[in-house]
Design a protein around this motif. Sequence first.
Motif: not given
Ligand code: ZN
Length: 383
Positions: A193-195, A197-199, A266-268, A280-282, A284-286
């Motif tokens: 999910a994190d990767l 989100a970065h894209v 979304s990261h913020a 956990t970071h990922g 939070s993004l999903s």
């Molecule tokens: Zn991230």
Amino acid sequence: MENFIAHNPTKVHFGKDIVGQLGEVAVQLGKKALLVYGRGSVLRNGSYQDTKDQLDKAGIEVVEFSGIKPNPVIEDVDGAAGIGIEHKVDMVVAVGGGSVIDSAKIIAICITEQCSGWDVMKGLRDPKSVVPILAVLTLAATGSEMNAVAVVQNNKTMEKFGYRHPVMFPSHSFMDPAYTCSVPADHTGYGIADLIAHVLENYFGQGDASLSDRFAASIILEAMEYGPRLMNDLNNYDLRARIMWAATTALNGLLSCGRANGEFTSHALGHQLSLLYDTTHGASLSIAFPAWMKHMKPKIVHRLEKLGQDLFGDTSAERTIERLESFFRQVQCPIRLGDIGITPDKKDEIVSLMNKNNVNGKNPDNLLNDLDREQIVDLMFAE
Ligand code: ZN
Ligand code: NZQ
């Protein structure tokens, strides 16, 4: 296309048993190393011992700091830097995931500048150089192994944000996908999910960069093809390797070429959840990304339509969001706050922290106000 500078000095050593090259690299950099790691996973998956053996064989004296937490905190950065300063180390060797590597980047600046970690995070230092940083990556997610960003949180001021400085590129990163075979299913999914989100943060950034769009779609398609297979076959080296490299390329600067700014709202938003609930970071993004896309749809509809076309051959903005959301579910990530046990009575504290920290991204076209943040949080709770 916007003006840009492309610069990435990190030398990547990728593949099975690749840490076998670490000693000959480290010996060129000095005689004493600060070895930094987390709360024990590296002792179980062999990466700590392999790294230590390499340093020992190269005759490098090692001092250690362990216990870096996921969602790393500034106190640990200062504690580790103190050891590095006391022992006059010549390099910092980070073994772990993004939390350890991010911490190592700030530690390296603190050692060189003899300053506090939070001063660095606040941008009060502008070092010309730092002791070299070597990274041994054990979790595919953040891209920290090949970028100049560190994200650290301060539980006293209740702030978590990223800091970027070109001296923080790791000099060398050693990426053996075999070390990631021990990452459990939940963190494997969060990393995927994190990767993605970065894209997406790059995709929704400011400026028109058609080649970056094509790279972006390729990385997401790679994750969508191999991510679910990996979730069912966690020990598969080949699938681990594909996801590991996808995660690195998602945030190593490739996708920002031709754009003035990434998005990163979304990261913020997600960082506030990590501050409040240690999410956990990922994960939070999903939760945050679908809510942000839904709320911003009127402004970003053309980008959503293009993304839908590139990924799914379907230009519907609604269905693009739905498909991304169901992909996050497929890789076992939460998509609503309720999925991680956060109940609607927490809404006010979440919105208050977001407003206090003036949560926003870097794309001036998509800035949020207090009402936007409240509506996005409502969407994070929606049924
Ligand atoms: Zn991230
Ligand atoms: O503490 P240990 O024992 O090492 O366990 C970790 C931790 O519990 C475990 N783990 C790591 N490798 C493992 C493993 N468990 C089994 N086998 C392995 N091989 O996984 C847990 C999570 O580790 P962590 O390093 O926190 O995960 P991740 O790599 O996702 O890093 C997250 C941090 O990076 C920041 C995030 O905000 C968060 O603080 N980010 C950094 C970025 C950057 N530098 O560019 C960008 C990202 O967007 C992100 O913000």
